[in-house]
Design a protein around this motif. Sequence first.
Motif, PDB file in Angstrom:
ATOM      1  N   ARG A 163      28.452  27.223  52.026  1.00  0.00           N
ATOM      2  CA  ARG A 163      27.611  27.279  53.217  1.00  0.00           C
ATOM      3  C   ARG A 163      26.520  28.336  53.064  1.00  0.00           C
ATOM      4  O   ARG A 163      26.770  29.401  52.508  1.00  0.00           O
ATOM      5  CB  ARG A 163      28.471  27.592  54.449  1.00  0.00           C
ATOM      6  N   PHE A 164      25.313  28.028  53.570  1.00  0.00           N
ATOM      7  CA  PHE A 164      24.228  29.003  53.551  1.00  0.00           C
ATOM      8  C   PHE A 164      23.571  29.076  54.924  1.00  0.00           C
ATOM      9  O   PHE A 164      23.692  28.160  55.747  1.00  0.00           O
ATOM     10  CB  PHE A 164      23.186  28.665  52.476  1.00  0.00           C
ATOM     11  N   VAL A 165      22.878  30.183  55.174  1.00  0.00           N
ATOM     12  CA  VAL A 165      22.151  30.375  56.428  1.00  0.00           C
ATOM     13  C   VAL A 165      20.755  30.893  56.121  1.00  0.00           C
ATOM     14  O   VAL A 165      20.501  31.453  55.049  1.00  0.00           O
ATOM     15  CB  VAL A 165      22.871  31.364  57.383  1.00  0.00           C
ATOM     16  N   LEU A 166      19.849  30.690  57.073  1.00  0.00           N
ATOM     17  CA  LEU A 166      18.498  31.214  56.952  1.00  0.00           C
ATOM     18  C   LEU A 166      18.521  32.702  57.273  1.00  0.00           C
ATOM     19  O   LEU A 166      18.964  33.110  58.345  1.00  0.00           O
ATOM     20  CB  LEU A 166      17.570  30.482  57.926  1.00  0.00           C
ATOM     21  N   VAL A 167      18.049  33.517  56.343  1.00  0.00           N
ATOM     22  CA  VAL A 167      17.990  34.958  56.541  1.00  0.00           C
ATOM     23  C   VAL A 167      16.615  35.373  57.050  1.00  0.00           C
ATOM     24  O   VAL A 167      16.487  36.234  57.921  1.00  0.00           O
ATOM     25  CB  VAL A 167      18.314  35.704  55.225  1.00  0.00           C
ATOM     26  N   ARG A 168      15.575  34.749  56.512  1.00  0.00           N
ATOM     27  CA  ARG A 168      14.215  35.049  56.960  1.00  0.00           C
ATOM     28  C   ARG A 168      13.396  33.778  56.940  1.00  0.00           C
ATOM     29  O   ARG A 168      13.422  33.030  55.969  1.00  0.00           O
ATOM     30  CB  ARG A 168      13.564  36.111  56.070  1.00  0.00           C
ATOM     31  N   GLY A 169      12.666  33.512  58.031  1.00  0.00           N
ATOM     32  CA  GLY A 169      11.834  32.330  58.122  1.00  0.00           C
ATOM     33  C   GLY A 169      10.411  32.597  57.659  1.00  0.00           C
ATOM     34  O   GLY A 169      10.124  33.627  57.048  1.00  0.00           O
ATOM     35  N   GLY A 170       9.528  31.654  57.957  1.00  0.00           N
ATOM     36  CA  GLY A 170       8.131  31.825  57.597  1.00  0.00           C
ATOM     37  C   GLY A 170       7.850  31.416  56.169  1.00  0.00           C
ATOM     38  O   GLY A 170       8.702  30.835  55.478  1.00  0.00           O
ATOM     39  N   PRO A 171       6.645  31.732  55.682  1.00  0.00           N
ATOM     40  CA  PRO A 171       6.252  31.319  54.324  1.00  0.00           C
ATOM     41  C   PRO A 171       7.118  31.931  53.231  1.00  0.00           C
ATOM     42  O   PRO A 171       7.246  31.363  52.154  1.00  0.00           O
ATOM     43  CB  PRO A 171       4.794  31.803  54.214  1.00  0.00           C
ATOM     44  N   ASP A 172       7.716  33.086  53.509  1.00  0.00           N
ATOM     45  CA  ASP A 172       8.595  33.737  52.532  1.00  0.00           C
ATOM     46  C   ASP A 172      10.062  33.473  52.879  1.00  0.00           C
ATOM     47  O   ASP A 172      10.911  34.360  52.793  1.00  0.00           O
ATOM     48  CB  ASP A 172       8.332  35.250  52.500  1.00  0.00           C
ATOM     49  N   MET A 173      10.332  32.239  53.263  1.00  0.00           N
ATOM     50  CA  MET A 173      11.674  31.866  53.717  1.00  0.00           C
ATOM     51  C   MET A 173      12.743  32.272  52.705  1.00  0.00           C
ATOM     52  O   MET A 173      12.588  32.078  51.503  1.00  0.00           O
ATOM     53  CB  MET A 173      11.742  30.353  53.943  1.00  0.00           C
TER      54      MET A 173
END
Length: 209
Positions: A163-173
């Motif tokens: 399982r993975f999660v989004l740590v930081r969004g935006g262009p530098d996802m």
Amino acid sequence: MTRHPPFRKVFYGVATREEMFRLFNHHRDDPDVDPLSGKPYSGEWFEIGATQYHFMLGLLPPLFQRSGMFGLSEYKAGDVTSVFFAIRIRGRERFFHGFCDLGDRQSPDKMRAAIIAHETGAADSMTREEKLEAIWSATHPDFKGIAGETDPGDWPAEHHGKRFVLVRGGPDMVLKLLEDLSDDEIDIRMSAIRAHHANRGGASDADPS
């Protein structure tokens, strides 16, 4: 395969009816889950409201019923079924749902004892594993996933199925395996979940990203 503790809290706060039904099936999209065994669910528990407790009690004739506890006659899978608890903790009656493996006849009593021990412990008595499960449950599907399911090339083969999660969004996802979250990242997400449950006015998923 991840080894879970025998009993683990998988949701922070009191689950609404919508959240309760979602948690009943939250492993359905996980890879390598045997739908006939029910083992991924066995030992999981979370708090519900009185309304949900009494609704489930009246839904089907219980498999068994005794003071402050009843089992659902419709099994999840194998020997695993839903058991609902009404427990007085520090003078207040609270309600819980747990998945118990009735292959062990003492499983409901062991779970009840585990819930009481957890809820009467330190202010932050959740283990790291319990916090990770709470984060996974609270994270919106748009901000989490299973490594290798959509684009296998994005993840090394040894991480496929994790399982993975989004740590930081935006262009530098930045995406990160759930099991690799740092203590600081876990604390930030748990704070977001606590704030969500303290301030929410309805039933919705928290996005702790």
